[in-house]
Design an enzyme around this catalytic site. Sequence first.
Site, PDB file in Angstrom:
ATOM      1  CB  SER A 263      -0.909   0.001   1.229  1.00  0.00           C
ATOM      2  OG  SER A 263      -0.108   0.080   2.389  1.00  0.00           O
ATOM      3  CB  CYS A 264       3.629   2.277   1.872  1.00  0.00           C
ATOM      4  SG  CYS A 264       2.462   2.421   3.222  1.00  0.00           S
ATOM      5  CG  PHE A 265       7.826   0.575  -0.789  1.00  0.00           C
ATOM      6  CD1 PHE A 265       7.724   1.272   0.408  1.00  0.00           C
ATOM      7  CD2 PHE A 265       8.815  -0.383  -0.890  1.00  0.00           C
ATOM      8  CE1 PHE A 265       8.572   1.018   1.475  1.00  0.00           C
ATOM      9  CE2 PHE A 265       9.679  -0.647   0.166  1.00  0.00           C
ATOM     10  CZ  PHE A 265       9.550   0.046   1.343  1.00  0.00           C
ATOM     11  CE  LYS A 267      -0.689   5.806   0.030  1.00  0.00           C
ATOM     12  NZ  LYS A 267      -0.616   7.152   0.543  1.00  0.00           N
ATOM     13  CG  ASP A 268       4.502   6.525   0.162  1.00  0.00           C
ATOM     14  OD1 ASP A 268       3.315   6.886   0.009  1.00  0.00           O
ATOM     15  OD2 ASP A 268       4.941   6.102   1.244  1.00  0.00           O
TER      16      ASP A 268
END
Length: 421
Positions: A263-265, A267-268
Amino acid sequence: MRLSIIGTGYVGLVTGACFAKQGHRVICVDIDPEKIQKINNGISPIYEQGLEELLKTYKDKITATINYQDALENSDVTFLCVGTPSLKDGSIDISYLKEATKQIATILRNKKTWHLIIVKSTVVPGTTQQIVLPLLEQYSGKKVGKDLGLAMNPEFLKEGVAIQDFLQPDRIVFGFYDEPSRNTLRELYKDFTCPLVETSLSAAEMIKYASNAFLATKISFINEIGNLCKHLGIDTYEVATGMGLDSRIGRPFLDSGIGWGGSCFPKDIDALIAWSKEIKEPARIIHSVKEVNAEQPLRLVKILQKHLPTIKGKTIGILGLAFKPDTDDIRDSRAIPIVKELLRKGARIKAYDPQAIGNFKALFPTIEYCASAVDVLSSDAVLITTKWKEFTTLDFKEKIVIDERRLAQAKNAKEYEGVCW
Ligand SMILES: NC(=O)c1ccc[n+]([C@@H]2O[C@H](COP(=O)([O-])OP(=O)(O)OC[C@H]3O[C@@H](n4cnc5c(N)ncnc54)[C@H](O)[C@@H]3O)[C@@H](O)[C@H]2O)c1
């Protein structure tokens, strides 16, 4: 302290449960009534090791509601933990954050006491100061820095070990706008033994992006090295060990495989690229990191074709659907492009994951899901796409096994090959 948490997803719920464990009174707020009901019944709406136990053990300290008014009136500090998903152009959607901020501020208009608002959602540098602060002032009619406090406290937890990460972090970072906010955060985190990094609001926001971009870079870097190693049959894991012992480099995040997801890498990285475009600064390294990552999962399929030249009509077993072990999260899981590619090539799929089948079904309702890892083995070849512990002891019963990561013993496999060794 009396805390309220707005948004009870991975970050909000873990934050709330851990602060309850530390003796704070926590009220969780979400717009999803089903989540609220579950939390109040001591059931975790997400799979995260140890979370449900915390909710049950500290049920007298943590409650959940859809009512902002209740939560704001009965707390002095509010964490904003709503999602900031990607928009089509890669930039983040801050509409949930804006909406939650407006709701908080509207209620704070009538509150007599000082209240601290802390942004915990991941937001691009400048957001807390340039978006959240003006909205707070506009809707509350109050002054930030006088009647209200404002801080930015990014979260670095890893899904799967989120509780441990929250309670024993490497560091806690917070940006603060005013001294009372700084002092409240020092008080809140006083029992933590790790370094407290106190910064400006936008430095705190940037630390989060720079950290994730660096970790993604490490993975794409070792995958590129792995792709080079593959030509000479060099074991990239040996290379990683040799490199990682250098204290300037470090071993973590040097496990070559099919790339990063979650969910993070993704998107970031996308947000950083979009933001760099907006401010007209090239982000060349970060672009390459993304490019390597997009190609990496397809290498698994290419290797499969070395062993099984015709994929059309064959049944391919997929072991692992979650983006990493110990979670049911499939967001940007590397299994997704692999399944798509196999379907495109005419394969039938038999898939298993200990936790993520439910989520994967929503994306691929027509592929076959198995009740156990063993059931997957009745296929023509097996791809290991997530490094779940239970796959390490599996008897592979003379199958062709292509492994994304080094699953030390693919026991009794007929043919066994990895992506980067
Ligand atoms: N998941 C992670 O591992 C992780 C780690 C660090 C940082 N983050 C960041 O933390 C933030 C939250 O991530 P997440 O994974 O917990 O998201 P999530 O999607 O799991 O949860 C967000 C929650 O917010 C709720 N929500 C939306 N609008 C709301 C509103 N107006 N009022 C109340 N609740 C509302 C949703 O119903 C949902 O339950 C994101 O910015 C993310 O980038 C996530």
